[in-house]
Design an enzyme around this catalytic site. Sequence first.
Site: not given
Ligand code: AP5
Ligand code: MG
Length: 217
Positions: A15, A90, A129, A162, A173
């Site tokens: 994402k 979410r 990552r 992270r 997660r």
């Molecule tokens: P990346 O682009 O970083 O993936 P992502 O989908 O953004 O993954 P996240 O871990 O950030 O998602 P998340 O939803 O768990 O975390 P968030 O920060 O939102 O890609 C991942 C890796 O793969 C990278 O190394 C990249 O280079 C590689 N990659 C990407 N695409 C690729 C491809 N096509 N091919 C090969 N490699 C690839 O949330 C964190 C925490 O915050 C949550 O757990 C929760 O506690 C809180 N939180 C956030 N939003 C909310 C909400 N709306 N409600 C409640 N709590 C929330």
């Molecule tokens: Mg992310």
Amino acid sequence: MGEFVILLGAPGAGKGTQAVRLSAELGLPHISSGDIFREHLKKKTQLGMLAQTFMDKGQLVPDDVTIEMIKERLLKPDCANGAILDGFPRTPFQADALLEFLAVIHGKLQMVAYIKVPAHILVERLSGRWTCPQCGRVYHISHNPPREAGICDDDGSTLHQRPDDLPETVENRIAVYHQQTSPLIEYFQKLALLVEVDGSLGIDDVTEQLLSKARGS
Ligand code: AP5
Ligand code: MG
């Protein structure tokens, strides 16, 4: 009237990676709820400290605080033409709140892109990552490495992993995603807003699919 795009997908689906590219291509700001929580945490605000207690366990931050935080962000002038939403909504409750809010500000939800990736790939992506603590840019040790190992291409900061990418937290997660977030796939399908892209392909291929859906081609 602003045009909003939601990127939906499991942790590690890509994402954040895709949001940065769509933001540049479509000229809309990238709004990541996770990044905003991490910013608060860095500044040690009350919201940051609260969010950390949930993030460290891989649980969702409560809906009420998350919704308020995002609404406040979406009211900033840079979102007047819309935004790319990464990680929000979410839960169905957050989705209801977003739709109500968009109705009030006359914003249009243009598409909800579900980036579909099989579970075993998610784990491999998250364990490789590396993130820039300064600008938030995301790398992968083999799929998307920085020019110089361990150093951000953009600002020269030392990259870090992270804390919620530890294997136990990743497992939780992904479980939380299946329980609380995956119902949104059906939610947006019913509203005829969902498009699905194959997120298991390379980063450029995924961007291409997303851009062609966003441009309606
Ligand atoms: P990346 O682009 O970083 O993936 P992502 O989908 O953004 O993954 P996240 O871990 O950030 O998602 P998340 O939803 O768990 O975390 P968030 O920060 O939102 O890609 C991942 C890796 O793969 C990278 O190394 C990249 O280079 C590689 N990659 C990407 N695409 C690729 C491809 N096509 N091919 C090969 N490699 C690839 O949330 C964190 C925490 O915050 C949550 O757990 C929760 O506690 C809180 N939180 C956030 N939003 C909310 C909400 N709306 N409600 C409640 N709590 C929330
Ligand atoms: Mg992310």
